[in-house]
Motif scaffolding. Structure first.
Motif, mmCIF file in Angstrom:
data_model
loop_
_atom_site.group_PDB
_atom_site.id
_atom_site.type_symbol
_atom_site.label_atom_id
_atom_site.label_comp_id
_atom_site.label_asym_id
_atom_site.label_seq_id
_atom_site.Cartn_x
_atom_site.Cartn_y
_atom_site.Cartn_z
ATOM 1 N N ASP A 195 -9.567 -5.123 7.518
ATOM 2 C CA ASP A 195 -9.081 -5.508 8.780
ATOM 3 C C ASP A 195 -8.359 -7.012 8.667
ATOM 4 O O ASP A 195 -8.937 -7.735 8.961
ATOM 5 C CB ASP A 195 -10.016 -5.483 10.006
ATOM 6 C CG ASP A 195 -9.239 -5.618 11.209
ATOM 7 O OD1 ASP A 195 -8.105 -5.883 11.322
ATOM 8 O OD2 ASP A 195 -10.277 -5.950 12.330
ATOM 9 N N TYR A 237 -7.975 -2.449 -4.192
ATOM 10 C CA TYR A 237 -9.571 -2.453 -3.914
ATOM 11 C C TYR A 237 -9.681 -0.973 -3.833
ATOM 12 O O TYR A 237 -8.843 -0.032 -3.997
ATOM 13 C CB TYR A 237 -9.613 -3.352 -2.671
ATOM 14 C CG TYR A 237 -8.780 -2.462 -1.400
ATOM 15 C CD1 TYR A 237 -9.281 -1.632 -0.758
ATOM 16 C CD2 TYR A 237 -7.526 -3.297 -1.213
ATOM 17 C CE1 TYR A 237 -8.242 -1.057 0.162
ATOM 18 C CE2 TYR A 237 -6.992 -2.820 -0.323
ATOM 19 C CZ TYR A 237 -7.187 -1.768 0.370
ATOM 20 O OH TYR A 237 -6.201 -1.186 1.626
ATOM 21 N N ARG A 238 -10.865 -0.758 -3.838
ATOM 22 C CA ARG A 238 -11.520 0.370 -3.668
ATOM 23 C C ARG A 238 -12.194 0.554 -2.465
ATOM 24 O O ARG A 238 -13.171 -0.402 -2.053
ATOM 25 C CB ARG A 238 -12.701 0.938 -4.888
ATOM 26 C CG ARG A 238 -11.878 1.126 -6.181
ATOM 27 C CD ARG A 238 -12.979 1.670 -7.228
ATOM 28 N NE ARG A 238 -12.369 1.590 -8.509
ATOM 29 C CZ ARG A 238 -12.648 0.696 -9.515
ATOM 30 N NH1 ARG A 238 -13.675 -0.295 -9.037
ATOM 31 N NH2 ARG A 238 -12.072 0.628 -10.716
ATOM 32 N N GLY A 239 -12.206 1.629 -1.718
ATOM 33 C CA GLY A 239 -13.036 1.770 -0.352
ATOM 34 C C GLY A 239 -12.000 1.879 0.954
ATOM 35 O O GLY A 239 -10.844 1.821 0.624
ATOM 36 N N LEU A 240 -12.507 1.598 2.164
ATOM 37 C CA LEU A 240 -11.475 1.435 3.126
ATOM 38 C C LEU A 240 -10.622 0.202 3.508
ATOM 39 O O LEU A 240 -10.953 -0.805 2.692
ATOM 40 C CB LEU A 240 -12.478 1.352 4.635
ATOM 41 C CG LEU A 240 -13.531 2.744 4.678
ATOM 42 C CD1 LEU A 240 -14.403 2.257 5.990
ATOM 43 C CD2 LEU A 240 -12.647 4.056 4.686
ATOM 44 N N ALA A 241 -9.578 0.242 3.976
ATOM 45 C CA ALA A 241 -8.770 -0.691 4.246
ATOM 46 C C ALA A 241 -9.395 -1.861 4.899
ATOM 47 O O ALA A 241 -9.837 -1.567 6.140
ATOM 48 C CB ALA A 241 -7.361 -0.181 4.683
ATOM 49 N N SER A 274 -15.019 -4.300 2.891
ATOM 50 C CA SER A 274 -14.628 -2.802 3.069
ATOM 51 C C SER A 274 -15.083 -2.018 1.892
ATOM 52 O O SER A 274 -14.990 -0.863 1.868
ATOM 53 C CB SER A 274 -13.348 -2.708 3.655
ATOM 54 O OG SER A 274 -13.051 -3.317 4.850
ATOM 55 N N GLY A 275 -14.964 -2.829 0.549
ATOM 56 C CA GLY A 275 -15.031 -2.111 -0.651
ATOM 57 C C GLY A 275 -15.226 -3.142 -1.729
ATOM 58 O O GLY A 275 -15.245 -4.345 -1.497
ATOM 59 N N ASP A 328 -3.240 2.703 0.389
ATOM 60 C CA ASP A 328 -4.349 2.968 0.131
ATOM 61 C C ASP A 328 -4.749 2.418 -1.121
ATOM 62 O O ASP A 328 -3.911 2.460 -2.218
ATOM 63 C CB ASP A 328 -4.710 4.559 0.004
ATOM 64 C CG ASP A 328 -4.654 5.374 1.020
ATOM 65 O OD1 ASP A 328 -4.832 4.895 2.169
ATOM 66 O OD2 ASP A 328 -4.438 6.593 1.085
#
Length: 295
Positions: A235, A229-233, A272-273, A249
């Motif tokens: 949850d 994925y791209r973006g924040l991890a 998140s992304g 990452d």
């Protein structure tokens, strides 16, 4: 077929083999896996009579293993088993003659393998003048000079560079395809997964998993999801049926139940992304191995 039937061996208080039962089938490559000290080398040595079992048996094609059968076996020990000051071709001829082959037969076989493995120009060199990788190649040829029906190799890929590893893997596949039974141990589980049809896992002298690798992977109740994925991890803790196996990452590998809500997994990643890729898979051999030895 090579078969172990309730094989047991103790060294003082240590049970090196504790009722081991498994098979290595002709025309197939069997990966023999286990932690250090699990009993792999002891089992291999038992095939050749180098270790006398306390109980149980090792058989070949349904009959006890005798000297006649062992003359048709090939063995590559983990520790160097050759004479360091002896010249390469000279000692290959000697080892082949010990198996009952004529000088001319062994010479032709040795020369063919020396050429195949890129050692023809080193045939008259002393073994200790060769690099570790070339010594490993000579040790493999020593296991092949009697054209064995059974080939047993203890950590054959140790010390080889990637090109040499690929060449040896191709060679083992070729020998199995020609009908030989191939049993080898290795700690390089990614290579075993790629090369072997069957696996046997031993831990503390006991067989904890054995069979066709595809069937073993399919039988595990859990599945694994690889997400990039791209973006924040995301949850992942919000998903009760998800266990994080690896996270870094842009990538996560998750363990999920067969009936897990995969849409919820994707939704968590998208929250998140952007999801780049999503793969739903059975366990890898490394994951099978960890589960088997932890049980």
């Amino acid at each position: 077929m090579l078969a172990f039937d309730s094989a047991a061996k103790r060294f003082g208080p240590v049970a090196a083999l504790d009722g081991c039962t498994f098979e290595a089938r002709p025309g197939r490559i069997t990966g023999f896996l286990g932690p250090n000290g699990a009993g792999k080398t002891t089992a291999m040595r038992a095939v050749f009579g180098l270790v006398r079992l306390d109980a149980g048996a090792v058989s070949w094609r349904g009959a006890p293993v005798t000297g006649v059968e062992r003359a048709r076996f090939g063995y590559m020990p983990e520790e160097r088993g050759l004479y360091p000051r002896m010249r390469v071709r000279e000692q290959l001829l000697y080892l082949g003659q010990l198996c009952g082959r004529t000088d001319s037969d062994v010479g032709q076989i040795a020369d063919r393998w020396l050429e195949r493995l890129g050692l023809a120009d080193r045939a008259t060199d002393r073994l200790d003048a060769l690099s570790h990788g070339n010594q490993q190649r000579v040790q493999l040829i020593a296991a092949l000079v009697n054209e064995p029906d059974l080939l047993v190799l203890d950590e054959p890929f140790s010390g080889l560079d990637p090109i040499a590893m690929a060449a040896m893997a191709d060679l083992l596949a070729e020998l199995a395809a020609a009908g030989a039974t191939v049993l080898f141990s290795s700690h390089q589980l990614d290579l075993v997964e790629e090369l072997c049809e069957d696996v046997v896992i031993i831990d503390h002298g006991r067989i904890v998993l054995a069979g066709d690798l595809t069937d073993l992977r399919a039988a595990v109740p859990q599945r694994f999801v690889d997400i990039r994925y791209r973006g924040l991890a995301p949850d992942w803790s919000r998903l009760a049926t998800v266990q994080v196996v690896e996270a870094k990452d842009g990538h996560a590998r998750l363990q999920v139940d067969r009936d897990a809500d995969l849409a919820a997994v994707v939704a968590a990643a998208r929250s998140s992304g952007d999801v780049v890729s999503f793969a739903y898979q059975p366990p890898t051999l490394s994951e099978l191995f960890r589960q088997a030895v932890a049980a």
